[in-house]
Write a protein that holds these residues in place. Structure first.
Motif, PDB file in Angstrom:
ATOM      1  N   ASN A   1       0.814  -1.016  -0.063  1.00  0.00           N
ATOM      2  CA  ASN A   1      -0.052  -0.057  -0.048  1.00  0.00           C
ATOM      3  C   ASN A   1       0.848   1.092   0.017  1.00  0.00           C
ATOM      4  OD1 ASN A   1      -1.991   1.902   0.416  1.00  0.00           O
ATOM      5  ND2 ASN A   1      -2.371   1.351   2.444  1.00  0.00           N
TER       6      ASN A   1
ATOM      7  N   ASP B   1       1.829  -0.633   6.884  1.00  0.00           N
ATOM      8  CA  ASP B   1       1.479  -1.643   5.786  1.00  0.00           C
ATOM      9  C   ASP B   1       2.559  -2.725   5.682  1.00  0.00           C
ATOM     10  OD1 ASP B   1      -0.142  -2.747   3.711  1.00  0.00           O
ATOM     11  OD2 ASP B   1       1.364  -2.197   2.596  1.00  0.00           O
TER      12      ASP B   1
ATOM     13  N   ASN C   1       3.445   3.496   3.018  1.00  0.00           N
ATOM     14  CA  ASN C   1       2.966   3.561   4.216  1.00  0.00           C
ATOM     15  C   ASN C   1       3.702   2.381   5.112  1.00  0.00           C
ATOM     16  OD1 ASN C   1       1.646   3.274   6.691  1.00  0.00           O
ATOM     17  ND2 ASN C   1      -0.269   2.387   5.701  1.00  0.00           N
TER      18      ASN C   1
END
Length: 408
Positions: free
Chosen positions: A173, A179, A176
């Protein structure tokens, strides 16, 4: 670790296990080594010798204990010292959090948390084997296994998959840092699958008992060559933790984290603690095969991420409920696949010492999927790739088997 004595936490019952005291120290060592030492400027190590004493296999970091089996020989540092080490690192992590942290620090912390979740699962499998090896047969939890709500197991059925082009692997993702996936889950890529079928539920103890009753352990035609040699050398005749018991109508008892139970009470639960060789032999006996990891993921990615895992508190596989098209994919037992552990096309390990986390083991291991009844609930996903040598049955493993569909 609550309720376990210092003596309990020193036991190393086989070479595939580690003392629980070591698990606590090693997971703490991870944060000290990969977060505090490089990123907290004035950090002072708790004890300098812990840097090599609790290293597992990160050779690029320097000295390590040469023999894993020696971990149980250390009465010192004491359990009290290990607990103090954990408190020291916790305090220093809090001090680190008092300031802004960059993306790389955040990524390492998230990796460390996932690493600790792996060891939470390992501690339960290791204490189970330690207690099983104890002639007094202590149990981790004294309360009885909870009763399943369902009556009987769902009828065995095949579920169809039409094949074709499928995407597998984790899709990050963006940038991030929260993530998370392990490096061996990437990159996401396309594969082509032939049509196949997969079982709608786990293989049960009842079904595995039929394999045993049909002399499955004494018929070499069902076994891979290395597996058959292990059957003869180790005198395998049943899954790990099954013991002969003339008082039970099945003739067997099963040792669990909640004590010993007659197999007759567990016949409809998923069979567990079987090696890859046993899973493969059972599938051959049924005229089927184990699914590949890509086949497994193509099915699991379409099913809800739910199941009997550590948060449920059962600590043992359950009976299928019949509530999903293909159930027991997540939780209950890790599932052997027919796939050897290798890197995906374009795989790159993490830079530096962290690159030794997964990539260095891509030889002589088989892939498992799905998590077990002692996997933390938020630790598993459809793309998660576990791996173990094919002889290993210490962790909670099982056989979900499939077969190639015949074209009309």
């Amino acid at each position: 670790m609550a309720g376990l004595s210092a003596e309990d936490q020193m036991v190393q019952s086989c070479s595939d296990a580690s003392p629980l005291k070591w698990h606590q120290a090693h997971t703490t060592w991870f944060f000290e080594t990969f977060v505090l030492r490089p990123f907290l400027a004035d950090y002072k190590p708790f004890r300098e010798e812990f840097h090599w004493l609790f290293n597992s296999y990160y050779i690029s970091l320097g000295e390590e204990i040469p023999e894993k089996r020696l971990r149980s020989s250390f009465s010192r540092p004491s359990l009290g010292d290990v607990v103090a080490f954990r408190k020291h690192v916790d305090r220093e992590m809090e001090r680190l959090f008092a300031h802004s942290i960059d993306v790389e620090v955040c990524r390492r912390i998230v990796l460390g948390l996932n690493h600790e979740q792996q060891h939470q699962e390992l501690t339960l499998t290791d204490i189970k084997h330690a207690f099983f090896s104890n002639p007094l047969r202590p149990s981790y939890r004294s309360c009885a296994l909870p009763k399943d709500r369902t009556r009987g197991v769902p009828t065995f059925e095949w579920r169809n998959h039409e094949g074709g082009v499928n995407e597998v692997g984790y899709s990050p993702n963006g940038d991030n840092p929260l993530d998370f996936s392990f490096d061996n889950e990437t990159p996401r890529h396309r594969v082509y699958l032939q049509p196949f079928q997969i079982a709608n539920r786990s293989v049960t103890c009842r079904e595995y008992l039929e394999f045993m009753a049909d002399d499955g352990y004494s018929r070499p035609g069902f076994w891979l060559s290395d597996g058959w040699e292990l059957v003869k050398q180790s005198r395998w005749e049943a899954p790990l933790y099954w013991e002969r018991d003339t008082c039970d109508e099945t003739g067997w008892r099963v040792v669990t984290l909640r004590g010993s139970h007659g197999l007759s009470d567990l016949l409809d639960t998923a069979v567990c603690h079987i090696s890859f060789y046993e899973a493969d032999a059972f599938a051959r006996w049924r005229g089927c095969r184990l699914p590949t990891e890509v086949e497994w993921e193509s099915i699991a990615s379409q099913e809800p991420l739910q199941g009997n895992r550590l948060n449920a508190g059962r600590l043992h596989p359950a009976t299928a409920s019949g509530a999903a098209s293909v159930e027991q994919l997540f939780g209950d037992c890790w599932e052997w696949t027919a796939s050897a552990y290798t890197g995906y096309p374009g795989y790159k390990s993490l830079p530096g010492a962290l690159g030794e986390y997964n990539g260095k083991f891509m030889s002589g291991q088989m892939i498992l999927r799905g998590g077990s009844c002692v996997t933390p609930a938020d630790h598993i996903r459809a793309t998660y790739r576990n791996f173990f040598p094919p002889r290993n049955a210490l962790a909670v493993f099982r056989n979900t088997f499939g077969k190639v569909r015949r074209r009309s």
